[in-house]
Design a protein around this motif. Structure first.
Motif, short mmCIF file in Angstrom:
data_model
loop_
_atom_site.label_atom_id
_atom_site.label_comp_id
_atom_site.label_asym_id
_atom_site.label_seq_id
_atom_site.Cartn_x
_atom_site.Cartn_y
_atom_site.Cartn_z
N LEU A 89 0.86 -1.18 0.00
CA LEU A 89 0.00 0.00 0.00
C LEU A 89 0.90 1.23 0.00
O LEU A 89 1.73 1.41 0.90
N TRP A 90 0.74 2.09 -1.03
CA TRP A 90 1.61 3.25 -1.22
C TRP A 90 0.82 4.55 -1.12
O TRP A 90 -0.37 4.58 -1.45
N ASP A 91 1.52 5.63 -0.75
CA ASP A 91 0.95 6.97 -0.72
C ASP A 91 1.83 7.86 -1.60
O ASP A 91 2.99 8.12 -1.26
N THR A 92 1.30 8.33 -2.72
CA THR A 92 2.10 9.14 -3.65
C THR A 92 2.43 10.51 -3.10
O THR A 92 3.29 11.20 -3.65
N ALA A 93 1.76 10.93 -2.02
CA ALA A 93 2.06 12.22 -1.42
C ALA A 93 3.30 12.14 -0.52
O ALA A 93 3.77 13.17 -0.05
N LYS A 94 3.80 10.93 -0.31
CA LYS A 94 4.96 10.74 0.57
C LYS A 94 6.06 10.01 -0.19
O LYS A 94 5.81 8.95 -0.77
N ALA A 95 7.24 10.57 -0.18
CA ALA A 95 8.37 9.96 -0.89
C ALA A 95 9.06 8.95 0.02
O ALA A 95 10.26 9.01 0.27
N THR A 96 8.28 7.99 0.50
CA THR A 96 8.80 6.98 1.42
C THR A 96 8.37 5.60 0.94
O THR A 96 7.73 5.45 -0.09
N GLY A 97 8.70 4.59 1.72
CA GLY A 97 8.33 3.23 1.38
C GLY A 97 6.84 2.99 1.59
O GLY A 97 6.08 3.92 1.90
N PRO A 98 6.39 1.76 1.44
CA PRO A 98 4.96 1.47 1.55
C PRO A 98 4.41 1.73 2.95
O PRO A 98 5.10 1.56 3.95
N LEU A 99 3.14 2.14 2.99
CA LEU A 99 2.45 2.34 4.26
C LEU A 99 2.18 1.02 4.95
O LEU A 99 2.23 0.92 6.18
N GLN A 100 1.85 0.01 4.14
CA GLN A 100 1.55 -1.32 4.66
C GLN A 100 2.09 -2.35 3.68
O GLN A 100 2.16 -2.10 2.46
N VAL A 101 2.45 -3.50 4.19
CA VAL A 101 2.83 -4.65 3.36
C VAL A 101 2.02 -5.84 3.87
O VAL A 101 2.00 -6.11 5.07
N TYR A 102 1.34 -6.52 2.95
CA TYR A 102 0.50 -7.66 3.32
C TYR A 102 1.16 -8.93 2.77
O TYR A 102 1.28 -9.10 1.55
N ARG A 103 1.57 -9.80 3.67
CA ARG A 103 2.30 -11.02 3.28
C ARG A 103 1.50 -12.25 3.68
O ARG A 103 1.58 -12.69 4.83
N GLU A 104 0.77 -12.78 2.72
CA GLU A 104 0.04 -14.04 2.98
C GLU A 104 0.13 -15.01 1.82
O GLU A 104 0.19 -16.22 2.04
N HIS A 105 0.09 -14.52 0.59
CA HIS A 105 0.24 -15.42 -0.55
C HIS A 105 1.61 -16.08 -0.49
O HIS A 105 2.59 -15.48 -0.02
N THR A 106 1.69 -17.30 -0.99
CA THR A 106 2.94 -18.06 -0.92
C THR A 106 3.69 -18.10 -2.24
O THR A 106 4.79 -18.64 -2.31
N GLN A 107 3.09 -17.54 -3.30
CA GLN A 107 3.77 -17.45 -4.59
C GLN A 107 3.44 -16.09 -5.22
O GLN A 107 2.78 -15.25 -4.61
N GLU A 108 3.91 -15.88 -6.45
CA GLU A 108 3.72 -14.61 -7.12
C GLU A 108 2.27 -14.15 -7.10
O GLU A 108 1.37 -14.97 -7.30
N VAL A 109 2.05 -12.88 -6.86
CA VAL A 109 0.72 -12.28 -6.97
C VAL A 109 0.68 -11.50 -8.29
O VAL A 109 1.46 -10.57 -8.48
N TYR A 110 -0.21 -11.90 -9.18
CA TYR A 110 -0.23 -11.34 -10.52
C TYR A 110 -1.36 -10.35 -10.75
O TYR A 110 -1.40 -9.70 -11.79
N SER A 111 -2.29 -10.25 -9.81
CA SER A 111 -3.44 -9.38 -10.04
C SER A 111 -3.93 -8.80 -8.73
O SER A 111 -3.97 -9.49 -7.71
N VAL A 112 -4.29 -7.51 -8.79
CA VAL A 112 -4.88 -6.84 -7.63
C VAL A 112 -5.87 -5.82 -8.14
O VAL A 112 -5.65 -5.17 -9.17
N ASP A 113 -7.02 -5.68 -7.44
CA ASP A 113 -8.06 -4.77 -7.91
C ASP A 113 -8.81 -4.21 -6.71
O ASP A 113 -9.12 -4.93 -5.77
N TRP A 114 -9.13 -2.92 -6.77
CA TRP A 114 -9.86 -2.21 -5.71
C TRP A 114 -11.32 -2.10 -6.12
O TRP A 114 -11.63 -1.68 -7.22
N SER A 115 -12.23 -2.48 -5.23
CA SER A 115 -13.65 -2.47 -5.55
C SER A 115 -14.14 -1.08 -5.91
O SER A 115 -13.78 -0.09 -5.26
#
Length: 339
Positions: A89-115
């Motif tokens: 999870l990134w914030d383009t208003a901040k020149a820093t690393g991600p706000l959050q990192v979610y680690r649960e999948h055990t292999q490559e994640v190829y798709s993500v979509d926001w409702s």
């Protein structure tokens, strides 16, 4: 076609491009080093200016980034997914690393979509570990894991019309999942069911929902809200009515290699675009006897990322493994009839 505005990003091979739903001149691109096989990834935030494309901000991650989606409630926030099985999870208003990192999948994640449906702020992800996960970005862990696919998952897309409904594509199947939930502090209780797993053809790489909402009486007859398109490794695009998937409602042929991404136009009811490993982007009108409207050949490597602007009826963005991001106005969209 007007001359494409191009940004070259040496050492970064594009996988996904998404226009901002808030800022007409802003684009996000998910990219990877070494074609996504090894190395790190980069989220690129690109702005259109009078002189061309300008890199506004970039964020590095320690593995390749394969998809990106904008938040539907904050113009600065995005989610990406990567080869190490995590979401960021990134914030383009901040020149820093991600706000959050979610680690649960055990292999490559190829798709993500926001409702996109009103009242929901949920993210769905699809992985090569054969699972789909449902997330609330304000919660540090997934709300639910959906199982049922028997192969790697390439695409997960929320319906823009039906609350709580998304589709996922994997192998020779695509699945439709719909859930109901009630908010329980601090998270959700989720109940879900598979409406079906549909064996609808060759190996599916991508899919997309029809976007039209109010321009036609057909919407009120529930035609468009049940229409989606899939792209496959056999070079075919097929349209499906989810109320009856025994055979496609249309089929589009013309690509020479596997189709990597497909998008319906937000402005033209029967127009869609697709990009492919054959280096091309093609534009189609599925209501015409000769459906191919235009073939754009401005890449020298696999074309992987594609999006059509929500603000302009003619503007398209794409990215490819040739280290370029392009924004342009294909002639067929400029000439398309109004919706």
């Amino acid at each position: 076609m007007s001359a494409a505005r191009t940004l070259r990003v040496p050492g970064r091979h594009g996988y996904a491009a998404e226009f901002s739903p808030y800022l007409p001149a802003r684009l996000a691109c998910a990219a990877a080093q070494h074609y996504g096989i090894a190395g790190c990834g980069t989220l690129l935030i690109v702005d259109q200016t009078e002189s061309g494309l300008r890199l506004f901000r970039s964020f590095d991650w320690n593995d390749g980034l394969f998809d990106v989606t904008w938040s539907e409630n904050n113009e600065h926030v995005l989610v990406t997914c990567s080869g190490d099985g995590s979401l960021q999870l990134w914030d383009t208003a901040k020149a820093t690393g991600p706000l959050q990192v979610y680690r649960e999948h055990t292999q490559e994640v190829y798709s993500v979509d926001w409702s996109q449906t009103r009242g929901e702020q949920l993210v769905v992800s699809g992985s090569w570990d054969q699972t789909v996960k449902l997330w609330d970005p304000t919660v540090g862990k997934s709300l639910h894991t959906f199982r049922g696919h028997e192969s790697v998952i390439y695409s997960t897309i929320w319906s823009p019309h039906i609350p709580g409904c998304f589709v996922s594509a994997s192998g020779k199947y695509f699945g439709v999942q719909q859930k109901s939930f009630s908010r329980i502090t601090p998270g959700f209780i989720v109940s879900n069911y598979w409406r079906n797993l549909f064996p609808v053809g060759n190996y599916w790489h991508c899919l997309h929902w029809h976007l039209q909402r109010y321009h036609s009486v057909l919407f009120f007859l529930n035609c468009f809200q049940n229409l989606l398109v899939t792209g496959a490794v056999d070079c075919s695009l097929r349209g499906w009515d989810l109320r009856n998937v025994r055979q496609p409602v249309f089929e589009l042929l013309g690509h020479k290699y596997a189709i990597r991404r497909v998008k319906f136009s937000p402005f033209h009811a029967s127009v869609l675009a697709s990009c492919s490993y054959d280096f091309t982007v093609r534009f189609w009108n599925f209501s015409k006897p000769d459906p191919l409207l235009e073939t754009v050949e401005h890449h020298t490597e696999f074309a992987c990322g594609l999006d059509l602007s929500l603000h302009s009826p003619t503007q398209v963005a794409d990215c490819a493994w040739d280290e370029t991001i392009k924004i342009y106005d294909p002639a067929c969209l400029a000439a398309a009839p109004p919706p």
